[in-house]
Design an enzyme around this catalytic site. Sequence first.
Site, PDB file in Angstrom:
ATOM      1  N   ASP B 151       0.918  -1.232  -0.268  1.00  0.00           N
ATOM      2  CA  ASP B 151      -0.002  -0.010  -0.056  1.00  0.00           C
ATOM      3  C   ASP B 151       0.999   1.303   0.099  1.00  0.00           C
ATOM      4  OD1 ASP B 151      -2.642   1.509   0.299  1.00  0.00           O
ATOM      5  OD2 ASP B 151      -1.780   2.275   2.002  1.00  0.00           O
ATOM      6  N   ASP B 310      -6.917   5.001   7.048  1.00  0.00           N
ATOM      7  CA  ASP B 310      -5.794   5.269   6.268  1.00  0.00           C
ATOM      8  C   ASP B 310      -4.969   6.661   6.927  1.00  0.00           C
ATOM      9  OD1 ASP B 310      -4.029   5.465   4.123  1.00  0.00           O
ATOM     10  OD2 ASP B 310      -5.254   6.026   2.501  1.00  0.00           O
TER      11      ASP B 310
END
Lengths: 286, 429
Positions: B151, B310
């Site tokens: 990611d 996030d």
Amino acid sequence: MPIGRAGILSTESFPPHELNSFFRLVEKPRTNRKGSIGMLCFFEASTRTELSFEMAGLRLGMAWSKVEPSGLSLQKGESLRDTFQVLSHYKPDLFVVRHSVAYLPHAVSEWTGVPVINAGDGINEHPTQALIDTFTLWKMNSKKRYSIAFFGDVFRSRVARSNLKIWKALNWNVSVVDDGSENTKNFAKAFGIRVIPRRGIREADVIYCLRVQAERGSSYALSPLSNSDLSKKSKFMHAGPVVMGKDMLLELCERAHPQSLIHEQLKNSLPVREAILDEVLKRARA
Amino acid sequence: MSWFYSKKVWNPKRGDFVSGAFEVKGGRFSQFIFGTLPPKNQKWIDLGGSHVGPSCVDVHIHARDFEECHKETFETLSEAAAKGGVSVGACLANTFPRMDSPARVQEFLKRVKNLPIRLIPFAAVTENLEGKTGTNWNALLKMPIAGLSDDGKPILNAEIFGSVLKAVSRSGKILSLHEEDTTISKGSLLHESHTSCRLGIEGSCSGAEIDMVSRDLEIAKKVKDSSALHFAHVSTGEAVRLLKAAKKRGQKFSAELTPHHGLLSVDHAEEFPAMKLSTFKVCPPIRAKEDQEALWAGLRDGVIDMFASDHAPHSLLEKTQPMEIAAHGMIGLEFYFPLINEIRLRTKLSWQKFFEAAAERPASRLSLHKTRRWAVGADASFIVFNPTAVQKLHWSRSKSANTPFQGASVRGKVEQHWINGVRVYGETR
């Protein structure tokens, strides 16, 4: 305040009355700026903007230090922020900044507290060119509400963005010639201007021809502007550099072309930029 | 051992909050009794009329320890999470050094052992997240990690994607995907829109996400077990539609909604002054209003089955930059519960679905379904909160303050947060 302590970064929210007083200033004599030193920081190629700023400053009595990007420690991995902070320690009175990164001039002003003149940031803005262009039209007729048609790739044009912001505030009638691209349609929608067919530009007072920004990935979607696009009353402009035969046909590039304002734009660039420097220096000290 | 009482304790069977008491023994729930006070001879902590429910599990956190402690340390991260109602978090592998070897993972686990919140690392799919050479998947997947992920970067190499999907699915862990075709995303500065056009910034097209989601669902179809699929920070309406169709076909996966994609749309960027624009820079970019609505619909019908923060701290130095130079990401932990509660209110999500998305589903994806339930025998991790109190967000717990929600008013306030029977945030009355 469009010209203020931060310098001039954008033409956004330039109130029309201030624009008028600025244009009147252009026509007045200026202060001697001997002892002021500016830094010219051009990270992209430039003939007109850089040299006219240099000459304008010299005529005011200013001195310049020229930053050569290829000679900077940026090559060694130094960040732009550090670079400008280093330069600010050498006490320039202002920076003139051109860079491919949008909003870098804003950042330089924030990082250093030194007034910055935005000489072009990515596809975002080129406010001093817009002041020259609008002054050119104002000088012809200061009362007129112009109708202006952009011809070319507006989406990648910082000149178009800066001009539009002023012209919209002045309530002028702005449109763009349909070049078949989605970008142009989106741009028109985003700014609330009309998309017109090519023949429609005959109705406009002024056709503003834009350079195709090959370095930013645009390509020629329209055949060059030519005499046949002009009506008797229409004038045309171009901020230069003109790519002859591609932006417009050679027949329009004659210096003596009766409908061309290009020469006027060039002529006005010096007094307008002198006035900008003068104002920025004045306000920085205020 | 202690008893707690409130007029509004979450009762999953009723799908509502009812008056009730629960006992915590050895850090676990040992009894729930609804409709009554705790037994007479017991001392109890009175939570009054506050709501009590499971604390949150967040599968998408960017820790900055070890070498970027100027942005965040494990300690400040943990403090922010405690305040935001997050008791378990999974940290992505793009730390410095990268989580790309068993030794690094060991070091991480050692470092976070004594924090009040539980942090579980992801390990990288490829060495240095470069997308070229796979890490030692077999060894890594035997470790107590959340799964694998590059990611911050996509897995552009389809072959690597196919084989890592098989490997992770076999292990029962998750493969968290950052879906961005970087060959067309133009640096993901701002969503391609009228806003980006007006702001003079080259926009990033939705296709950059859509193409990758579509490719990965196609590849996953050919893999016998593709249950590891996890789509991080879904941002486009079209991706939601692709996922919905895949779910209908019977494909198994999970997908996240972040607070920023759930609460903002690209037009909000124009509310920021030029030098604050980069606060809005996040990858994938915040999309159009229509996308936001599609995300809400996806959340309501379960295609998007969990929230995730996030959380991506960056210092002022890295954010006070022009868009093109500034770092991607925003923080989200400190006010995680209020932000997702605001999404709950705006989307009219039921409490049942809310707790599934905030706690149960992410916990089960981290193989914590046995210990992280709202039931006897499970970890006594809960939040005491007010779901409608309006608060103005002043971010202070993280080391960084990069968030477009600075000063924003949202509904929901965590009053107390207890993890394994220990209070980690708030005061008792």
